[in-house]
Motif scaffolding. Sequence first.
Motif, PDB file in Angstrom:
ATOM      1  N   GLY A  90       8.864  -8.720   1.849  1.00 36.41           N
ATOM      2  CA  GLY A  90       8.664  -7.280   1.696  1.00 36.41           C
ATOM      3  C   GLY A  90       7.357  -6.941   1.002  1.00 36.41           C
ATOM      4  O   GLY A  90       6.646  -6.010   1.397  1.00 36.41           O
ATOM      5  N   LEU A  91       7.022  -7.703  -0.045  1.00 35.94           N
ATOM      6  CA  LEU A  91       5.797  -7.444  -0.797  1.00 35.94           C
ATOM      7  C   LEU A  91       4.558  -7.683   0.060  1.00 35.94           C
ATOM      8  O   LEU A  91       3.649  -6.838   0.130  1.00 35.94           O
ATOM      9  N   VAL A  92       4.519  -8.837   0.714  1.00 35.35           N
ATOM     10  CA  VAL A  92       3.369  -9.165   1.557  1.00 35.35           C
ATOM     11  C   VAL A  92       3.243  -8.171   2.708  1.00 35.35           C
ATOM     12  O   VAL A  92       2.132  -7.720   3.040  1.00 35.35           O
ATOM     13  N   LEU A 125       0.458  -4.132   5.511  1.00 34.95           N
ATOM     14  CA  LEU A 125       0.530  -2.936   6.347  1.00 34.95           C
ATOM     15  C   LEU A 125      -0.256  -1.787   5.732  1.00 34.95           C
ATOM     16  O   LEU A 125      -0.855  -0.981   6.447  1.00 34.95           O
ATOM     17  N   GLY A 126      -0.248  -1.707   4.395  1.00 36.71           N
ATOM     18  CA  GLY A 126      -1.049  -0.684   3.726  1.00 36.71           C
ATOM     19  C   GLY A 126      -2.512  -0.847   4.060  1.00 36.71           C
ATOM     20  O   GLY A 126      -3.224   0.138   4.336  1.00 36.71           O
ATOM     21  N   ALA A 127      -2.988  -2.106   4.063  1.00 35.45           N
ATOM     22  CA  ALA A 127      -4.387  -2.383   4.397  1.00 35.45           C
ATOM     23  C   ALA A 127      -4.679  -2.059   5.860  1.00 35.45           C
ATOM     24  O   ALA A 127      -5.720  -1.481   6.181  1.00 35.45           O
ATOM     25  N   MET A 136       4.307   2.851   1.991  1.00 36.62           N
ATOM     26  CA  MET A 136       5.047   1.643   2.360  1.00 36.62           C
ATOM     27  C   MET A 136       6.046   1.251   1.276  1.00 36.62           C
ATOM     28  O   MET A 136       7.168   0.823   1.572  1.00 36.62           O
ATOM     29  N   VAL A 137       5.653   1.375   0.015  1.00 39.54           N
ATOM     30  CA  VAL A 137       6.557   1.062  -1.098  1.00 39.54           C
ATOM     31  C   VAL A 137       7.770   1.981  -1.057  1.00 39.54           C
ATOM     32  O   VAL A 137       8.918   1.550  -1.243  1.00 39.54           O
ATOM     33  N   THR A 138       7.524   3.267  -0.797  1.00 36.47           N
ATOM     34  CA  THR A 138       8.628   4.227  -0.692  1.00 36.47           C
ATOM     35  C   THR A 138       9.565   3.851   0.449  1.00 36.47           C
ATOM     36  O   THR A 138      10.795   3.863   0.297  1.00 36.47           O
ATOM     37  N   GLY A 139       8.985   3.500   1.592  1.00 38.94           N
ATOM     38  CA  GLY A 139       9.797   3.111   2.737  1.00 38.94           C
ATOM     39  C   GLY A 139      10.576   1.839   2.483  1.00 38.94           C
ATOM     40  O   GLY A 139      11.749   1.732   2.870  1.00 38.94           O
ATOM     41  N   THR A 140       9.945   0.868   1.812  1.00 37.69           N
ATOM     42  CA  THR A 140      10.627  -0.392   1.510  1.00 37.69           C
ATOM     43  C   THR A 140      11.802  -0.174   0.564  1.00 37.69           C
ATOM     44  O   THR A 140      12.891  -0.722   0.754  1.00 37.69           O
TER      45      THR A 140
END
Length: 252
Positions: free
Chosen positions: A11-13, A18-20, A46-50
């Motif tokens: 999830g972190l990677v 994906l942010g990049a 992306m963090v919010t979605g994760t």
Amino acid sequence: MALIRKYFWLGLVSTLALGAVFAFLGVYDTDNLPFQKRYIFWTSTMVTGTAAGALAGPWVFNHVLRGRNTIAQLAVVAALISCPVLLVIVGFSTGFTSSWPTNDLPMQYARVFAISFILVSGTYVAAKALGVIGVAAVSSTSDPSPITKFLSRLPAKYRGAELYAVSSEDHYLRIHTDRGEELILMRLSDAMRELEGAEGLQTHRSWWVASKGVDEMSRENGKQTLMLKSGVAAPVSRSFAKAVREAGLGGL
């Protein structure tokens, strides 16, 4: 624990990568912003979605739509995730001043949903490849019931179904459930061995009936039958009549 760590790093990677990617492509009309701001924007999204997916996923897959069509499960998860993600996008786009026209929200939500569905599906495939999916479901019940194990032989839509009965047809078994019937290649003796310990019993040389699958008992011309909740009649032979009577199935 190793699988949990593997899922965390996945999830972190994925979030950072994906942010990049989204920042580089300038998705969602963000190409007019400096790359650093685009990266912060998309990483936050992306963090919010994760985080939303970590909450919505287990709830949908293990409770609300347990055992249902995978595409439908993923669609519902994506729909739930899209709500907080859209709020983040609106916040960044308006400077958190709520000045975005409300008539534009449905179209924006549709775009967010499409992206969320793609990402959720990709995460699902990756998690399944890593062995995360399936292991968690087994660990949630340290000792799954014989019926749960037996139904795992069937297609996904029968997972979590209520088993009514198992009947033999040549080299196949017809599995009767509250979600319909399914044929599998198996012997009744092997099925009964797997169902040992479950609430039910053999009523005929070609039938095994679950206690909770019986609606009522009927008798015609001296022959006893157990009516399943699905409306199917399961025969009771003389050699098994005493056991059925002692079990109290159908009021016998």
